[in-house]
Design an enzyme around this catalytic site. Structure first.
Site, PDB file in Angstrom:
ATOM      1  N   PHE A   1      32.259  -5.559  -0.124  1.00 63.19           N
ATOM      2  CA  PHE A   1      31.681  -4.486  -0.483  1.00 63.19           C
ATOM      3  C   PHE A   1      32.786  -3.689   1.131  1.00 63.19           C
ATOM      4  O   PHE A   1      32.059  -3.443   1.664  1.00 63.19           O
ATOM      5  CB  PHE A   1      30.352  -4.279   0.339  1.00 63.19           C
ATOM      6  CG  PHE A   1      29.250  -5.790  -0.819  1.00 63.19           C
ATOM      7  CD1 PHE A   1      29.486  -5.699  -2.071  1.00 63.19           C
ATOM      8  CD2 PHE A   1      28.416  -6.405  -0.132  1.00 63.19           C
ATOM      9  CE1 PHE A   1      29.016  -7.158  -3.125  1.00 63.19           C
ATOM     10  CE2 PHE A   1      27.415  -6.891  -1.133  1.00 63.19           C
ATOM     11  CZ  PHE A   1      27.733  -7.683  -1.873  1.00 63.19           C
ATOM     12  N   HIS A   2      33.607  -4.088   0.823  1.00 66.03           N
ATOM     13  CA  HIS A   2      34.660  -2.676   2.013  1.00 66.03           C
ATOM     14  C   HIS A   2      35.125  -1.690   1.378  1.00 66.03           C
ATOM     15  O   HIS A   2      36.496  -1.845   1.441  1.00 66.03           O
ATOM     16  CB  HIS A   2      34.668  -4.060   2.727  1.00 66.03           C
ATOM     17  CG  HIS A   2      33.816  -4.680   3.687  1.00 66.03           C
ATOM     18  ND1 HIS A   2      34.915  -5.928   4.447  1.00 66.03           N
ATOM     19  CD2 HIS A   2      32.477  -4.512   4.216  1.00 66.03           C
ATOM     20  CE1 HIS A   2      33.498  -6.025   5.141  1.00 66.03           C
ATOM     21  NE2 HIS A   2      32.553  -5.648   4.458  1.00 66.03           N
ATOM     22  N   PRO A   3      34.920  -1.638   0.654  1.00 62.37           N
ATOM     23  CA  PRO A   3      36.046   0.106   0.045  1.00 62.37           C
ATOM     24  C   PRO A   3      37.012   0.709   0.427  1.00 62.37           C
ATOM     25  O   PRO A   3      35.789   1.303   1.377  1.00 62.37           O
ATOM     26  CB  PRO A   3      35.427   0.409  -1.451  1.00 62.37           C
ATOM     27  CG  PRO A   3      34.057   0.847  -0.773  1.00 62.37           C
ATOM     28  CD  PRO A   3      33.446  -1.275  -0.153  1.00 62.37           C
TER      29      PRO A   3
END
Length: 553
Positions: free
Chosen positions: A488-490
């Protein structure tokens, strides 16, 4: 009815938006509006650390995005959580405080030609809002004089950073095995070189999640010049032509329960809706690839091909090992008595499994010795399950998740309609390059090497996933596609770059190229993803942006 008017309009009350609202409203002569599509953060599971399990996948707190089916994941689509509440992702994330590596920021400076983004010049902006437990009274009894930490950490900022309130013997054994494999221990991942193994530090305070809404909004809600709108979603930005013929962003059209409301800015509009939301709003407003706007009947305001492109993310590969003679969360939480004891410990002490971040033990190392820097990050947990949000396995086990810190795969975020209430297409294109597939195979082999070391043998680790029958690079890369998931690191979808970079969206002061009065301030501006978790770097970005805005640069 005339449009409401403010000096600054901040779109998105997530990590960056909360800090910006705090800093910009410090000047009582400036009227600041903070707009959030989600609800207030008055949901109990936001605040209990383990509550991320009830926030992710919950429409109360999550946008509920899904990725496109990805070839590198063997056709799988992934759940793609993004925070939808005050605090944004800081209200539902893993709470890990991680700045990355000095080389990340030095590379940004090199790519953009602006030395203000070097590690040396970023460090004061990290420290400005940090309240690090090691600087409490200048002394930590466990390690003595902490004066050396004051050069690297802040002691009086709003964001509380603490050590975790639990340990696990099986994780300590993994750390010892990693030492035997050549990974040294570290007591601080945030010095600019995060190589080593140790327990993660977390954004918590006394066993509670310390989100950016708690840190930056709650202390200033009394300010009469700060207006916060929740359950208010931006449909699009508005623009006018200046007398000189330039295009200026003048405000936004906002959808609320009573209908659409127009707000105007006398100063600046600041997009802080994140690496998915910010490019979506730009594209819906006609700022982005001209062909994309035209395809959806949107008037082209500014042709910026890079809007929504350059999507980068960290993909973690979850290796699961059955263990014996070990206390793990699988066995502890799979009985009513165990659950009752866990709840009682948290109620009385604010410690134990309910105070846990999703990952407790971390490590940074190289996938092969020829690399100059750590390019892998481990998230090690005393538990196992088939997929996030599902039940724990009925046998004792642990998980060693490994991610490639510097992926070469690139994806995109693109609107599929001119409707603001429909999600965009999110295509991360994981494992789409040979280098990323090779690193995936190397990382799984490295986990096996650590698990085979003497320090782990009293637990008799047995590989359950991916399975010892898979040995070749090709087999392991394919298996990585079957079992890997996003961390979850866009980032990167409105990247910062030089004026002559056709793929750049903002300049080094985070102003949108070719549009006056509009900035983007969030993780989307990263030219390259940082070598670690992305919440702390986003706060640093916002700290810099606040200074730029206040100084008129």
């Amino acid at each position: 009815m005339p449009a409401a008017e403010f000096d600054y309009i901040i779109i998105g009350a997530g990590t960056a938006g909360c800090l910006l609202a705090n800093r910009l409203s410090a000047d009582p002569s400036k009227q600041v509006l903070l707009i959030e599509a989600g609800k207030k953060d008055n949901y109990i599971w936001i605040h209990v650390p383990v509550g991320y399990l009830y926030c992710i996948g919950n429409p109360r707190t999550d946008w509920l995005y899904q990725t496109e089916a990805t070839a590198g994941l063997n056709g799988r689509s992934l759940r793609y959580p993004r925070g939808k509440t005050l605090g944004g992702c800081s209200s539902i994330n893993g709470m890990i405080y991680m700045r990355g590596q000095a080389r990340d920021y030095d590379t940004w400076a090199q790519l953009t030609g602006d030395d203000d983004w070097t590690w040396t010049n970023a460090l004061p902006d990290f420290k400005a809002h940090e309240h690090h437990y090691k600087l409490d009274n200048g002394i930590d009894p466990a390690i003595g004089d902490n004066s050396r930490f004051s050069d690297l950490h802040g002691g009086d900022g709003e964001l509380r950073v603490e050590k975790q309130r639990l340990r696990w013997e099986v994780l300590d054994a993994f750390a010892a095995a990693a030492n035997e494999a050549g990974i040294e221990s570290t007591d601080d991942f945030n010095t600019g070189d995060n190589a080593g193994i140790g327990y993660f530090e977390v954004t918590q305070k006394s066993g509670w999640r310390w989100s950016c809404a708690k840190a930056f909004l709650r202390p200033i809600r009394h300010r009469k010049n700060l207006t916060v709108w929740t359950e208010s979603q931006v449909e699009r930005l508005t623009f006018d032509k200046t007398e000189a013929g330039a295009t200026r962003c003048t405000g936004a059209i906002v959808r609320q329960s009573g209908g659409a409301v127009t707000v105007r800015s006398k100063g600046e509009v600041i997009l802080s809706a994140g690496a998915i939301g910010s490019p979506q709003i730009l594209q819906l407003s006609g700022v982005g690839p001209a062909a994309l706007s035209q395809a959806h009947g949107i008037d082209v305001v500014k042709d910026l091909p890079g809007v929504g492109e350059n999507l980068q993310d960290h993909l973690q590969i979850r290796a699961v090992y059955k263990v014996q003679n070990a206390k793990t969360l699988n066995t502890l939480a799979n009985s009513l008595f165990g659950k009752a004891m866990i709840g009682l410990e948290y109620m009385l002490k604010r410690s134990g499994p309910m105070s846990m971040a999703p990952s407790q033990l971390g490590a940074f190392t190289r996938s092969d010795p020829n690399r100059a820097h750590a390019n892998l990050e481990y998230h090690v947990q005393p538990l196992s399950l088939d997929a996030f949000g599902e039940d724990l396995h009925p046998f004792p086990a642990m998980t060693a998740s490994v991610c490639n810190l510097n992926p070469t795969s690139r994806g995109h975020v693109r609107i599929t309609s001119n409707r603001f209430d429909l999600p965009p297409e999110i295509a991360p294109n994981y494992l789409s390059t040979e280098e990323d597939r090779l690193v995936a195979a190397q990382s799984l082999r490295q986990v096996r090497e650590i698990m085979a070391k003497p320090a782990m043998q009293k637990y008799k680790p047995q590989e359950w996933k991916p399975g010892v029958e898979f040995q070749t690079d090709e087999e392991l890369a394919k298996l990585a596609g079957d079992i890997a998931n996003t961390i979850f690191h866009p980032t990167g979808t409105a990247k910062m770059g030089r004026n002559d970079d056709p793929s750049a969206v903002v300049d080094t002061k985070l102003r949108v190229h070719g549009i006056e009065g509009l900035r983007v301030v969030d993780a989307s501006i990263m030219p390259q993803i940082t070598s670690g978790n992305t919440n702390a770097p986003t706060l640093m970005i916002a700290e810099k942006a606040a200074r730029y805005i206040q100084s008129g640069t």
